[in-house]
Each structure stands twice: as C-alpha cells, then as structure tokens.
Scaffold this motif. Structure first.
Motif, short mmCIF file in Angstrom:
data_model
loop_
_atom_site.label_atom_id
_atom_site.label_comp_id
_atom_site.label_asym_id
_atom_site.label_seq_id
_atom_site.Cartn_x
_atom_site.Cartn_y
_atom_site.Cartn_z
N PHE A 280 -20.05 -12.76 15.36
CA PHE A 280 -21.36 -12.56 14.75
C PHE A 280 -21.23 -11.68 13.50
CE2 PHE A 280 -25.26 -10.04 14.24
CZ PHE A 280 -26.22 -11.04 14.20
N ALA A 281 -20.47 -10.59 13.61
CA ALA A 281 -20.26 -9.71 12.45
C ALA A 281 -19.50 -10.45 11.35
CB ALA A 281 -19.51 -8.46 12.87
N ALA A 282 -18.49 -11.25 11.75
CA ALA A 282 -17.71 -11.99 10.76
C ALA A 282 -18.55 -13.05 10.06
CB ALA A 282 -16.50 -12.64 11.43
N LEU A 283 -19.50 -13.64 10.78
CA LEU A 283 -20.38 -14.65 10.20
C LEU A 283 -21.13 -14.10 9.00
CD1 LEU A 283 -21.82 -17.45 10.38
CD2 LEU A 283 -23.45 -16.38 11.94
N TYR A 284 -21.53 -12.83 9.09
CA TYR A 284 -22.30 -12.21 8.01
C TYR A 284 -21.45 -11.28 7.13
CZ TYR A 284 -26.51 -14.04 10.18
OH TYR A 284 -27.47 -14.88 10.68
N GLY A 285 -20.18 -11.11 7.49
CA GLY A 285 -19.29 -10.29 6.67
C GLY A 285 -19.64 -8.82 6.67
N VAL A 286 -20.14 -8.30 7.79
CA VAL A 286 -20.54 -6.89 7.87
C VAL A 286 -19.95 -6.26 9.13
CG1 VAL A 286 -22.65 -7.18 6.53
CG2 VAL A 286 -22.73 -7.48 9.01
N ALA A 287 -19.56 -4.99 9.04
CA ALA A 287 -19.08 -4.19 10.19
C ALA A 287 -18.02 -4.93 11.00
CB ALA A 287 -20.26 -3.80 11.09
N LYS A 288 -17.14 -5.67 10.32
CA LYS A 288 -16.15 -6.47 11.05
C LYS A 288 -15.09 -5.59 11.73
CE LYS A 288 -15.06 -9.13 7.56
NZ LYS A 288 -14.40 -10.21 6.79
N ARG A 289 -14.63 -4.55 11.05
CA ARG A 289 -13.61 -3.69 11.65
C ARG A 289 -14.15 -2.97 12.87
NH1 ARG A 289 -10.53 0.35 8.00
NH2 ARG A 289 -12.64 1.09 7.64
N VAL A 290 -15.37 -2.46 12.77
CA VAL A 290 -15.98 -1.76 13.90
C VAL A 290 -16.17 -2.72 15.07
CG1 VAL A 290 -18.09 -0.67 14.73
CG2 VAL A 290 -17.11 0.02 12.54
N SER A 291 -16.67 -3.91 14.80
CA SER A 291 -16.93 -4.89 15.86
C SER A 291 -15.64 -5.30 16.56
CB SER A 291 -17.64 -6.11 15.29
OG SER A 291 -18.88 -5.76 14.73
N ALA A 292 -14.60 -5.63 15.77
CA ALA A 292 -13.33 -6.04 16.35
C ALA A 292 -12.71 -4.93 17.18
CB ALA A 292 -12.37 -6.48 15.25
N SER A 293 -12.73 -3.71 16.64
CA SER A 293 -12.16 -2.58 17.37
C SER A 293 -12.94 -2.27 18.64
CB SER A 293 -12.13 -1.35 16.46
OG SER A 293 -11.33 -1.58 15.32
N ALA A 294 -14.27 -2.38 18.57
CA ALA A 294 -15.10 -2.11 19.74
C ALA A 294 -14.84 -3.11 20.85
CB ALA A 294 -16.58 -2.12 19.35
N VAL A 295 -14.64 -4.39 20.50
CA VAL A 295 -14.32 -5.40 21.51
C VAL A 295 -13.03 -5.04 22.22
CG1 VAL A 295 -13.66 -7.81 21.84
CG2 VAL A 295 -15.60 -7.26 20.37
N LEU A 296 -12.00 -4.65 21.46
CA LEU A 296 -10.71 -4.31 22.05
C LEU A 296 -10.80 -3.05 22.91
CD1 LEU A 296 -7.66 -4.70 22.31
CD2 LEU A 296 -7.38 -3.42 20.19
N VAL A 297 -11.37 -1.97 22.35
CA VAL A 297 -11.42 -0.70 23.08
C VAL A 297 -12.30 -0.82 24.33
CG1 VAL A 297 -12.16 1.71 22.93
CG2 VAL A 297 -10.94 0.66 21.02
N ALA A 298 -13.46 -1.45 24.18
CA ALA A 298 -14.37 -1.57 25.32
C ALA A 298 -13.78 -2.44 26.42
CB ALA A 298 -15.71 -2.13 24.87
N THR A 299 -13.04 -3.48 26.04
CA THR A 299 -12.41 -4.33 27.06
C THR A 299 -11.41 -3.53 27.87
OG1 THR A 299 -12.71 -6.32 25.70
CG2 THR A 299 -11.05 -6.42 27.43
N GLY A 300 -10.62 -2.67 27.21
CA GLY A 300 -9.68 -1.82 27.93
C GLY A 300 -10.39 -0.80 28.82
N LEU A 301 -11.40 -0.14 28.28
CA LEU A 301 -12.13 0.87 29.06
C LEU A 301 -12.89 0.27 30.24
CD1 LEU A 301 -13.65 3.12 26.23
CD2 LEU A 301 -11.73 3.66 27.75
N SER A 302 -13.28 -1.00 30.11
CA SER A 302 -14.09 -1.62 31.16
C SER A 302 -13.34 -1.75 32.48
CB SER A 302 -14.59 -3.00 30.70
OG SER A 302 -13.52 -3.91 30.57
N ILE A 303 -12.02 -1.68 32.46
CA ILE A 303 -11.28 -1.69 33.72
C ILE A 303 -11.75 -0.55 34.62
CG2 ILE A 303 -8.99 -1.43 34.77
CD1 ILE A 303 -7.81 -2.73 32.29
N LEU A 304 -12.00 0.60 34.02
CA LEU A 304 -12.46 1.76 34.79
C LEU A 304 -13.97 1.75 35.00
CD1 LEU A 304 -10.25 4.55 33.17
CD2 LEU A 304 -9.86 3.32 35.32
N THR A 305 -14.74 1.39 33.96
CA THR A 305 -16.19 1.44 34.10
C THR A 305 -16.70 0.37 35.06
OG1 THR A 305 -16.47 0.07 32.12
CG2 THR A 305 -16.55 2.47 31.83
N VAL A 306 -16.08 -0.82 35.04
CA VAL A 306 -16.49 -1.87 35.99
C VAL A 306 -16.17 -1.43 37.41
CG1 VAL A 306 -16.02 -4.24 36.75
CG2 VAL A 306 -16.32 -3.74 34.32
#
Length: 314
Positions: A280-306
């Motif tokens: 979605f961020a890439a579609l509009y060319g905005v906040a791409k680095r934040v979005s990509a990094s958040a997907v990666l970091v949150a996926t790793g952290l979710s092992i504990l939060t889930v």
C-alpha cells in the motif's frame, strides 16, 4: 510454553525457512516472487473462495464479532495517523501509510494457520467471517483516505475519488476470490451445486496456499532491513500488536462474544501487519522504508506477543 512450541513456532519456522533460502541464495528473488505471486494471486484467492462459499452466512455473521475486530482496527489507524502527523511531524500521505500499517493485520497468512494449530480447523469460522470483508473494507478505507488526502487542493469531485478507490479494490485478486465465494454461496442456496470433482480441485489448490504464502513471506521479508525512523516503526508495532488486539479483547468481553468468536477475533487482531501494508505504501510512494521495516520487526516480535494473547484467551 506449549503454545509457543506447538502452535506458533511451526508457522514461523516455515517463514524462517523461506528467509533462510533467500539469504543463502538457494532461490533467486525472481523465483521467490513467483512463489509469492502464485500464492497471492491464485492459491489464496481459491482458499478464500472455498471458505466463503461454504460459510453459513446467516449463522456466522455476528455483527458484534465484526464490530469488536474492526473498531480495534480503525482506532489503531486513527491513532497511527494522528501520532505520525502531530508527534512525528510526517506529511499527511506518510501518516496515512503509517496508519495503514497499524490497521492491516496479517489475517490470512498468519492468523489462519495459528488459529488452526491452536484451536483446530473448526475454529476458523470466525476467522473467515472477519477475512471475508477484511481486504474489501480496509483497502477501500485506506485507498479512500489516501485519495482524499492527495485530492486536497485539486478540486476533484467526490464521486471521482470514491470511484478510483473502489476500482482499485475490485481489481485485487483476494477480493475477487471473496466475491466469487459469495456468488457460489448464493448459488448453493438457490440449489445449484457444483460436482465433487470441482471441489476436489479447489481443495488441492487451497492446500497449497498457506505453505506457499508463508514460505514466500519469509523470502520477501529477507529483502527488508530495519531502517528509517525507529519511533515510527515502534508506533506501527504498538498499534498492530498491542492496541488492536487489546481493543478487540475488551469489546469482545463487553459484547459477550462466544469463546470461539473471541479466539478468532483476538488472534486475528494480534497478527502483525502483512506485506500488503508495505505494498500500500509502495503504491503511493510514501513511507516505504518505515512500512517495510515495520512489517519485518513486527513479524519477529509477534512470536512473543501472539504467545501472550493466546495465554490471555480462554
């Protein structure tokens, strides 16, 4: 510890295997893209088609279940946009993209296998009830918000902005699979039944969907690096991993949802943002680095939060 090792880790091991394969260059990026394209454009739409076609639309669509989940999602979006705009001082388009990361949980690729491993295949009814409107509703919401933000000062007619948003949503393969599932469901109510051979093919295709998607997700995540503004990444992780499931859990208690509905709603809400949040961020060319990094970091952290949210559920 049983939930961590028996429910969560098997799912993330498949994701990790895809990550490892991409890291070691055992598959090219083009090959991984092919796996992900197969999963997202063909196998997952067939899985959704099959699930929606067989749902009992009258019995399973509890509006309170949907309200509990989507109130949490919208609140996470609004908080993400507000803090990104006024705390982080990001442009409005960036703020909407960051809010979308907080909004769009990985309900299908991670939510379905984790719920199935934790509670059994029969527990997925609530998941598919949520997923049946997840992409259409949230994509429409996010695209409309972005289009209105971009239309400021351009004097575009309201109808044109809404039509642009709707057109973008209806061309999404997952949404097409959902709509076809609803059509098949209604055909069944009218007495039109497809032969067993058709459903056997659908089952074969569906069975490949989640393993391929999880493997491909790992390969895609390898390309991302945790970079960009760490406060924005932390905001995305807080919204998707803590705020959304907490609101859903509280509303589920308030609405007296059944145990099965609570499990589906909270587990789905507790999932990290999916790759679609980055797209979605890439579609509009905005906040791409934040979005990509958040997907990666949150996926790793979710092992504990889930693991935490599974422990909090009955």
């Amino acid at each position: 510890m049983t939930a961590l090792f028996d429910v969560i880790l098997p799912v993330f091991l498949v994701v990790g295997f895809g990550y490892l394969v991409c890291w070691r260059k055992w598959l090219t990026e083009v090959a991984v893209d092919g796996v992900m394209r197969f999963a997202q454009n063909f196998a997952l739409p067939v899985l959704l088609f099959s699930a929606i076609a067989r749902l009992d639309l009258g019995a399973n669509y509890n509006p309170l279940l949907l309200l509990a989940f989507y109130c949490g999602a919208i609140l996470s979006f609004l908080l993400g946009v507000a803090l990104a705009r006024y705390w982080l001082k990001r442009p409005i388009e960036d703020a909407i993209a960051i809010g979308f990361v907080c909004l769009f949980s990985n309900s299908l690729l991670l939510g379905v296998p984790i719920t199935e491993r934790a509670y059994g295949a029969e527990a997925l009814v609530g998941n598919f009830t949520i997923i049946s409107i997840h992409s259409p509703l949230l994509y429409t919401f996010g695209i409309t918000a972005m289009e209105f933000a971009r239309a400021q000062g351009q004097n575009l007619p309201l109808g044109r902005v809404a039509l642009r948003a709707l057109s973008g949503v209806l061309h999404t393969p997952l949404v097409i699979g959902i709509l076809c599932g609803f059509a098949m469901n209604l055909m069944g109510l009218a007495g039109l039944v497809m032969p067993d051979g058709f459903w056997a093919a659908v089952t074969m295709m569906s069975s490949a969907a989640l393993p391929a998607a999880l493997f491909g997700l790992g390969g895609i995540l390898y390309r991302y690096r945790p970079e960009g503004e760490m406060r924005a990444i932390a905001l995305c992780c807080f919204g998707s991993l803590l705020l959304h499931p907490a609101v859903t859990f509280g509303l589920g208690k308030l609405f007296a949802l059944s145990i099965a509905e609570m499990r589906s709603a909270v587990v789905t809400a507790a999932m990290p943002p999916g790759v679609n949040a980055y797209l979605f961020a890439a579609l509009y060319g905005v906040a791409k680095r934040v979005s990509a990094s958040a997907v990666l970091v949150a996926t790793g952290l979710s092992i504990l939060t889930v693991w935490f949210w599974l422990g909090a559920l009955p």
